[in-house]
Design a protein around this motif. Structure first.
Motif, PDB file in Angstrom:
ATOM      1  N   VAL A 198      40.184  45.447  41.074  1.00 38.18           N
ATOM      2  CA  VAL A 198      40.923  44.843  39.967  1.00 38.18           C
ATOM      3  C   VAL A 198      40.188  45.189  38.672  1.00 38.18           C
ATOM      4  O   VAL A 198      39.054  44.785  38.485  1.00 38.18           O
ATOM      5  CB  VAL A 198      40.982  43.310  40.130  1.00 38.18           C
ATOM      6  CG1 VAL A 198      41.788  42.691  39.012  1.00 38.18           C
ATOM      7  CG2 VAL A 198      41.548  42.934  41.490  1.00 38.18           C
ATOM      8  N   LYS A 245      50.282  31.387  39.279  1.00 35.76           N
ATOM      9  CA  LYS A 245      49.874  32.486  40.146  1.00 35.76           C
ATOM     10  C   LYS A 245      51.030  32.931  41.050  1.00 35.76           C
ATOM     11  O   LYS A 245      51.266  34.119  41.248  1.00 35.76           O
ATOM     12  CB  LYS A 245      48.698  32.021  40.997  1.00 35.76           C
ATOM     13  CG  LYS A 245      48.010  33.148  41.727  1.00 35.76           C
ATOM     14  CD  LYS A 245      47.109  32.615  42.808  1.00 35.76           C
ATOM     15  CE  LYS A 245      45.687  32.448  42.340  1.00 35.76           C
ATOM     16  NZ  LYS A 245      44.792  32.073  43.422  1.00 35.76           N
ATOM     17  N   PHE A 297      43.049  26.983  38.649  1.00 40.47           N
ATOM     18  CA  PHE A 297      44.145  27.632  37.934  1.00 40.47           C
ATOM     19  C   PHE A 297      45.469  27.152  38.525  1.00 40.47           C
ATOM     20  O   PHE A 297      45.647  27.142  39.743  1.00 40.47           O
ATOM     21  CB  PHE A 297      44.010  29.150  38.091  1.00 40.47           C
ATOM     22  CG  PHE A 297      44.926  29.937  37.205  1.00 40.47           C
ATOM     23  CD1 PHE A 297      44.735  29.945  35.829  1.00 40.47           C
ATOM     24  CD2 PHE A 297      45.975  30.661  37.736  1.00 40.47           C
ATOM     25  CE1 PHE A 297      45.582  30.666  35.006  1.00 40.47           C
ATOM     26  CE2 PHE A 297      46.828  31.387  36.920  1.00 40.47           C
ATOM     27  CZ  PHE A 297      46.628  31.380  35.552  1.00 40.47           C
ATOM     28  N   LYS A 346      55.643  43.529  39.197  1.00 49.04           N
ATOM     29  CA  LYS A 346      54.383  43.578  39.931  1.00 49.04           C
ATOM     30  C   LYS A 346      54.689  43.313  41.390  1.00 49.04           C
ATOM     31  O   LYS A 346      55.123  42.232  41.755  1.00 49.04           O
ATOM     32  CB  LYS A 346      53.394  42.565  39.377  1.00 49.04           C
ATOM     33  CG  LYS A 346      52.776  43.073  38.117  1.00 49.04           C
ATOM     34  CD  LYS A 346      51.790  42.120  37.522  1.00 49.04           C
ATOM     35  CE  LYS A 346      51.401  42.631  36.144  1.00 49.04           C
ATOM     36  NZ  LYS A 346      50.696  41.617  35.384  1.00 49.04           N
ATOM     37  N   LYS A 397      42.264  42.251  34.277  1.00 51.95           N
ATOM     38  CA  LYS A 397      43.500  42.269  35.054  1.00 51.95           C
ATOM     39  C   LYS A 397      43.426  41.234  36.169  1.00 51.95           C
ATOM     40  O   LYS A 397      42.381  40.652  36.434  1.00 51.95           O
ATOM     41  CB  LYS A 397      43.712  43.664  35.662  1.00 51.95           C
ATOM     42  CG  LYS A 397      43.829  44.750  34.621  1.00 51.95           C
ATOM     43  CD  LYS A 397      45.223  44.802  34.068  1.00 51.95           C
ATOM     44  CE  LYS A 397      45.353  45.947  33.080  1.00 51.95           C
ATOM     45  NZ  LYS A 397      46.654  46.084  32.529  1.00 51.95           N
ATOM     46  N   LEU A 398      44.549  41.019  36.823  1.00 51.55           N
ATOM     47  CA  LEU A 398      44.617  40.043  37.908  1.00 51.55           C
ATOM     48  C   LEU A 398      44.851  40.769  39.231  1.00 51.55           C
ATOM     49  O   LEU A 398      45.297  41.910  39.241  1.00 51.55           O
ATOM     50  CB  LEU A 398      45.776  39.071  37.640  1.00 51.55           C
ATOM     51  CG  LEU A 398      45.597  38.183  36.419  1.00 51.55           C
ATOM     52  CD1 LEU A 398      46.884  37.455  36.092  1.00 51.55           C
ATOM     53  CD2 LEU A 398      44.468  37.194  36.639  1.00 51.55           C
ATOM     54  N   PRO A 399      44.567  40.071  40.348  1.00 52.91           N
ATOM     55  CA  PRO A 399      44.824  40.696  41.653  1.00 52.91           C
ATOM     56  C   PRO A 399      46.262  41.195  41.761  1.00 52.91           C
ATOM     57  O   PRO A 399      46.518  42.222  42.402  1.00 52.91           O
ATOM     58  CB  PRO A 399      44.565  39.565  42.643  1.00 52.91           C
ATOM     59  CG  PRO A 399      43.580  38.687  41.963  1.00 52.91           C
ATOM     60  CD  PRO A 399      43.912  38.764  40.499  1.00 52.91           C
ATOM     61  N   ALA A 400      47.212  40.507  41.102  1.00 51.13           N
ATOM     62  CA  ALA A 400      48.611  40.929  41.170  1.00 51.13           C
ATOM     63  C   ALA A 400      48.782  42.349  40.626  1.00 51.13           C
ATOM     64  O   ALA A 400      49.687  43.072  41.026  1.00 51.13           O
ATOM     65  CB  ALA A 400      49.484  39.965  40.386  1.00 51.13           C
ATOM     66  N   ASP A 401      47.894  42.764  39.720  1.00 51.15           N
ATOM     67  CA  ASP A 401      47.987  44.109  39.161  1.00 51.15           C
ATOM     68  C   ASP A 401      47.662  45.186  40.184  1.00 51.15           C
ATOM     69  O   ASP A 401      47.968  46.357  39.977  1.00 51.15           O
ATOM     70  CB  ASP A 401      47.058  44.245  37.949  1.00 51.15           C
ATOM     71  CG  ASP A 401      47.536  43.380  36.787  1.00 51.15           C
ATOM     72  OD1 ASP A 401      48.663  43.599  36.335  1.00 51.15           O
ATOM     73  OD2 ASP A 401      46.797  42.470  36.375  1.00 51.15           O
ATOM     74  N   GLU A 410      37.077  36.341  43.842  1.00 57.81           N
ATOM     75  CA  GLU A 410      38.390  36.976  43.930  1.00 57.81           C
ATOM     76  C   GLU A 410      38.361  38.506  43.924  1.00 57.81           C
ATOM     77  O   GLU A 410      38.899  39.161  44.813  1.00 57.81           O
ATOM     78  CB  GLU A 410      39.278  36.463  42.805  1.00 57.81           C
ATOM     79  CG  GLU A 410      40.751  36.647  43.093  1.00 57.81           C
ATOM     80  CD  GLU A 410      41.603  35.827  42.142  1.00 57.81           C
ATOM     81  OE1 GLU A 410      42.321  34.944  42.622  1.00 57.81           O
ATOM     82  OE2 GLU A 410      41.542  36.071  40.921  1.00 57.81           O
ATOM     83  N   LYS A 411      37.678  39.073  42.907  1.00 53.96           N
ATOM     84  CA  LYS A 411      37.691  40.536  42.799  1.00 53.96           C
ATOM     85  C   LYS A 411      36.970  41.189  43.969  1.00 53.96           C
ATOM     86  O   LYS A 411      37.386  42.234  44.464  1.00 53.96           O
ATOM     87  CB  LYS A 411      37.033  40.962  41.486  1.00 53.96           C
ATOM     88  CG  LYS A 411      37.913  40.723  40.282  1.00 53.96           C
ATOM     89  CD  LYS A 411      37.262  41.262  39.032  1.00 53.96           C
ATOM     90  CE  LYS A 411      38.206  41.108  37.846  1.00 53.96           C
ATOM     91  NZ  LYS A 411      37.642  41.734  36.641  1.00 53.96           N
TER      92      LYS A 411
END
Lengths: 321, 447
Positions: free
Chosen positions: B257, B148, B143, B155, B261-265, B245-246
Motif C-alpha cells: 500500500v 471502510k 476508524f 476500487k 493510500k488505503l488497502p482498498a487501493d 495493516e500495511k
C-alpha cells in the motif's frame, strides 16, 4: 496510585544496549588477543593492557574536563584500546602505545563529540598517526614465538613485505602458517583463525552484519585474481581479516543501510588492492578503511532505502491480480 | 483467485516477547458496573452530540449520542439506568470531549426498539448497518467501520483479510474471540464476503497461536459452509508487527500500500476479527456495540484474564474485578506495550476500540536512559516501512522540515520496532511523532 509514568510508546525495550554490544565486541576480539599472547608472548599482553588502560583513562579525563556525562561505562573505549593494540607490533614502546591511545580517544573520538560522532575509525586513525610519526618502530616485526621480543630482537619480514620484495614471484607463502598466524606482523592481524572465530561470534550474536566483511573480502579476492595475484595469500596477509571483521564494521563510520554497506565494502576492497599492487606501502587496509570512512556520509546521501510502497513497481500488472 | 500457501516476505520487525499468558483461560463476563462513562468520541472523526439529558431513563442499546457527520459513529448506552450527568472528560490524547455518565439500574433492560435488521444485500446496506451498530475498527484504531466498508466506486476489492495476527505482546482478546466465537466469526466472514462479492478471504493468524489456526481451519475448511473453498486460514510468521495493516496486506498478498493510500487501493479490505464477529451477531440480533472483550494483564495485575465488559466501565472497576493490583502500578496502558497509550489514571472508561489494559509494576515500567546514537543501524533494519528512524530523529532535532519530508516521516506508523531495537534507548518514536506535528503545523501555516 499517585504518580503514573506517562511516556511515548513503545513501552517495551529489547535486551541489547550499547554496553552489551561493546562487551560482545570485546568477547569477539578475545580469540585474537589470546592468539597474540601465544604467538608473541607476554609482551603482547602488556601492549594490550597499556592501550586499554590509556584509552579508558583518556576517555574518563576527557569527559570530566568537557563536563559531559561520563561514558566510560559503555565500554567503547575498551574496544578502541584493544583494536589499537592489535594493530601495533609487539616491540612497540609502551609510551608510544599510550600516545596512540590518546590520539584515538581525545583527538579522533571526543573532540568530535564522543561515541557515535567520530567520522573516522579512532583505532585505525591512531595507527596511521603512529605509522607516520614512528615509521621504523611501527614496522619492527619480530618472528612468531620469539618471546625475547625486545626492540633489539632480530627483525623479520611480514608476508606482505616478503611478497612485495620478491615481486618476481619467488616468494612462496605457507598458507597454513598464515592461517594460524605463526609469522611476523601486528599483534592481532596474524592469526586469521582467531579473527574468524571472533567474527563468526559477532555475526551469530547479530552485533555485526556479514555484509561488510564478506563484500570486502570478496572484492579483494576477485580483484586479486584479476590482477594475477594470489587471492588466498591476499586474504590471509596483513590486516585484511582484522580490518574486514572488526574495523570496517565499526558502526559509527560505516553506512547504516544494506546497499550503502555494500558500496562501502567494495570501495574498501578496491582501495586495499590498489595500494597493495601499485602503492609503495606493502599494506593498505588502514588507509582504505579510513578513506571509505570519510566517504560514508556521501554514500548515505546517495544510497537510501526506499520507503515502503515507493519502490519501483516491478510488475505493473500485479495489482490487477 | 490464487491463495498463497505461505505468507509473503515482509521487511524488518522486532523480536518482541509474547507474554500471552491469558490466551488459555476463558473470558469472564464482568457483573454490571454501578456506573458507566461514555465519551462522545470513541472513533476517528467528528465527535457525537449527546441525544439524552440529565435524568433521562435509558435502555441498554439505546442511542445516546450521534452526529450528522459522515466520518463518525453513534454511541449507545451500554447499561440501562438513568443519565447522571453530561460532563467534559479528557481523552488519552489530551483532547476534551463530552461524555454521558449513566447510573446503572442493574437490570440491563434492552431497548424495546431493538430488533434484527432487515436482510442485507448491498454494500450500502451493509455500511449503514455498521454505522447503526456504532461499529468502529476494534483492532485499536477506531476508524468508523461504515466508512471502510463503503468502498468507493472504481476500487475493486478482490481480497478480504481477517486480522487475527494479534502481534502485540500480552493482548489475547482476539485470540479468545476466535476460540470462543469461531463459528460467529465465520458467519460474519461469509456474510461480508457475499455482500461485497469477494472471492478470496484470508484469515491471517500469527503462527504462535496454533490452537486458533486449528479451530478456524476446522470451520473454514468445512465444505458445507464454504462450498467454493474461498475462505482459508493463512498462518503468518510470528514477528511483530505482522498485524499492522500495511504489513498484513503485504504478508497476505505481496502488495504494498503506497504512502497515503488505503488497502482498498490495492484491492484489499482488512477487518479485525472482533469487528467481523460483531457484525454477524448484529445481523442476527440488532444489538449495537455495547460490550467489549479486553485483556487485563501486566506485572501489577493480580489475576490477569480476558474480561467482557460494558463499554464505558471504569478501568479501576475492571482491575478490582481482576483481584486488584498486586503491586503499586507505575504505568497504565490502554492497548499493548508496543503501540498502546500510557494513561494518567485508572478512572478513565473503556472505549470501543480498547482491546487491553495493562498495568506495569516498577520494574516493567522502568525506562532506559537514552544515550548517544552509535549508528548501529538496528532501527533501519527493524523498520517495516523501510525508513531511517535515526536520520529522522536528527532531522527533528534540527527542525529540518525538508529532510523530514525527504525521508518520508509521514510513512511511519509508529509501530515502535526502531525504539525497541535501539541499544542506546533513543526515543525514536517520540521524535518521529514530534516531526510529524512539525510538518502538520507547517502545512497549516501555509494554508
Amino acid at each position: 496510585m499517585e504518580k503514573l509514568i506517562v511516556s511515548s510508546s513503545p513501552h517495551f525495550h529489547g535486551k541489547k544496549t550499547t554496553q552489551s554490544i561493546m562487551l560482545d565486541v570485546i568477547i569477539g576480539l578475545s580469540p585474537a588477543m589470546i592468539a597474540s599472547v601465544v604467538i608473541f608472548g607476554f609482551r603482547a599482553a602488556v601492549v594490550i593492557l597499556t592501550c586499554v588502560a590509556s584509552c579508558v583513562l583518556s576517555e574518563y579525563l576527557c569527559r570530566r574536563v568537557m563536563k559531559r556525562p561520563q561514558t566510560v561505562g559503555d565500554l567503547s573505549c575498551v574496544v578502541t584500546g584493544v583494536l589499537l593494540a592489535l594493530n601495533l607490533p609487539v616491540t612497540i614502546h609502551p609510551l608510544i602505545a599510550a600516545f596512540g591511545s590518546v590520539v584515538a580517544i581525545v583527538v579522533v573520538k571526543q573532540m568530535f563529540g564522543g561515541i557515535g560522532q567520530n567520522f573516522v575509525n579512532p583505532a585505525l586513525t591512531a595507527r596511521i598517526v603512529l605509522m607516520n610519526s614512528f615509521p621504523a618502530r611501527m614496522t619492527h616485526w619480530t618472528a612468531a614465538f620469539d618471546y625475547s621480543a625486545t626492540a633489539d630482537a632480530v627483525t623479520t619480514a611480514t608476508p606482505l613485505a616478503s611478497f612485495a620484495a620478491n615481486a618476481d614471484g619467488t616468494y612462496v607463502p605457507d598458507y597454513l602458517e598464515m592461517f594460524l598466524g605463526a609469522h611476523g606482523g601486528c599483534l592481532g592481524e596474524t592469526c586469521a583463525l582467531a579473527i574468524l572465530l571472533g567474527g563468526i561470534y559477532l555475526i551469530a550474536r547479530r552485533v555485526i552484519s556479514p555484509v561488510i566483511p564478506l563484500t570486502y573480502l570478496g572484492t579483494v579476492a576477485v580483484l586479486s585474481l584479476l590482477l594475477g595475484r594470489d587471492p588466498l595469500f591476499d586474504l590471509l596477509a596483513g590486516g585484511l581479516m582484522l580490518g574486514a571483521f572488526f574495523m570496517a564494521t565499526d558502526y559509527t563510520t560505516s553506512p547504516l543501510y544494506f546497499w550503502g554497506r555494500v558500496v562501502f565494502a567494495v570501495g574498501c576492497g578496491i582501495l586495499t588492492i590498489i595500494i597493495r599492487e601499485f602503492g609503495s606501502l606493502p599494506e593498505g587496509v588502514s588507509y582504505s578503511i579510513v578513506l571509505m570512512n570519510i566517504l560514508t556520509p556521501l554514500i548515505e546521501r546517495w544510497i537510501r532505502p526506499r520507503a515502503f510502497g515507493l519502490e519501483k513497481q516491478k510488475r505493473k500488472g500485479e495489482l490487477e491480480g | 483467485m490464487e491463495f498463497p500457501k505461505s505468507p509473503y516476505r515482509t521487511h524488518g520487525g522486532a523480536p518482541v516477547p509474547h507474554h500471552k499468558g491469558t490466551a488459555h483461560s476463558a473470558s469472564v463476563v464482568m457483573p454490571v458496573p454501578m456506573q458507566v462513562t461514555l465519551p462522545m468520541q470513541q472513533h476517528i472523526g467528528a465527535p457525537c452530540i449527546p441525544t439524552v439529558k440529565k435524568g433521562d431513563h435509558v435502555y441498554l442499546g439505546q442511542i445516546i449520542g450521534d452526529s450528522e457527520a459522515y466520518v463518525s459513529a453513534p454511541v449507545h448506552a451500554s447499561v440501562s439506568g438513568t443519565v447522571a450527568e453530561i460532563k467534559e472528560v479528557m481523552l488519552t490524547g489530551g483532547q476534551m470531549t463530552q461524555a454521558v455518565v449513566i447510573d446503572s439500574d442493574g437490570k440491563m433492560e434492552v431497548d424495546p426498539e431493538i430488533h434484527p435488521p432487515k436482510a442485507i444485500h448491498t454494500k450500502e446496506e451493509l455500511a449503514s448497518a455498521a454505522r447503526a451498530a456504532g461499529l468502529v475498527g476494534l483492532g485499536g484504531a477506531g476508524f468508523p467501520a461504515h466508512v471502510k466498508l463503503n468502498v468507493p466506486e472504481g476500487k475493486n476489492i478482490d481480497t478480504l483479510i481477517v486480522n487475527v495476527a494479534e502481534c502485540e505482546p500480552y493482548v489475547t482478546s482476539d485470540h479468545r474471540e476466535a476460540l470462543e466465537n469461531g463459528k460467529n466469526v465465520l458467519d460474519g466472514i461469509y456474510k461480508v464476503k457475499e455482500i461485497l462479492d469477494v472471492h478470496r478471504v484470508l484469515i491471517a493468524i500469527e503462527d504462535n497461536k496454533p490452537d486458533v489456526i486449528e479451530k478456524l481451519k476446522e470451520i473454514a475448511d468445512n465444505p458445507e459452509m464454504d462450498p467454493e473453498d474461498e475462505v482459508r486460514v493463512l498462518p503468518l510468521r510470528s514477528r511483530y508487527p505482522q498485524g499492522a495493516e500495511k504489513v498484513l496486506v503485504q504478508a497476505c498478498t505481496g502488495r504494498k500500500v503506497p504512502p497515503g493510500k488505503l488497502p482498498a487501493d490495492v484491492g484489499c479490505l482488512v477487518m479485525n476479527i472482533a469487528s467481523i464477529s460483531f457484525l454477524a451477531s448484529y445481523m442476527r440480533t440488532g444489538m449495537p456495540l455495547t460490550l467489549k472483550r479486553v485483556t487485563i494483564d501486566g506485572s501489577a495485575v493480580r489475576n490477569p484474564q480476558n474480561v467482557i465488559v460494558p463499554i464505558g466501565t471504569k478501568i479501576a472497576d475492571i482491575i478490582e474485578f481482576c483481584g486488584g493490583y498486586q503491586s503499586e502500578p507505575q504505568k497504565l496502558l490502554m492497548g499493548g506495550p508496543m503501540m498502546g497509550v500510557a494513561i494518567t489514571s485508572d478512572q478513565l472508561p473503556i472505549l470501543k476500540q480498547n482491546n487491553a489494559i495493562l498495568a506495569f509494576d516498577e520494574k516493567e515500567a522502568a525506562l532506559m536512559e537514552p544515550t548517544a546514537c552509535i549508528r548501529c543501524g538496528n532501527c533501519v533494519k527493524a523498520c517495516p516501512m523501510n525508513l531511517m528512524p535515526t536520520r529522522l530523529e536528527k532531522a527533528v532535532e534540527k527542525k529540518d522540515l525538508e529532510a523530514l519530508t525527504q525521508y518520508h516521516v509521514t510513512t511511519c506508523m509508529e509501530c515502535g520496532c526502531c525504539a525497541f531495537s535501539c541499544p542506546a534507548g533513543r526515543r525514536l518514536v517520540q521524535a518521529i511523532r514530534l516531526g510529524k506535528s512539525y510538518l502538520k503545523r507547517a502545512a497549516a501555516k501555509k494554508a
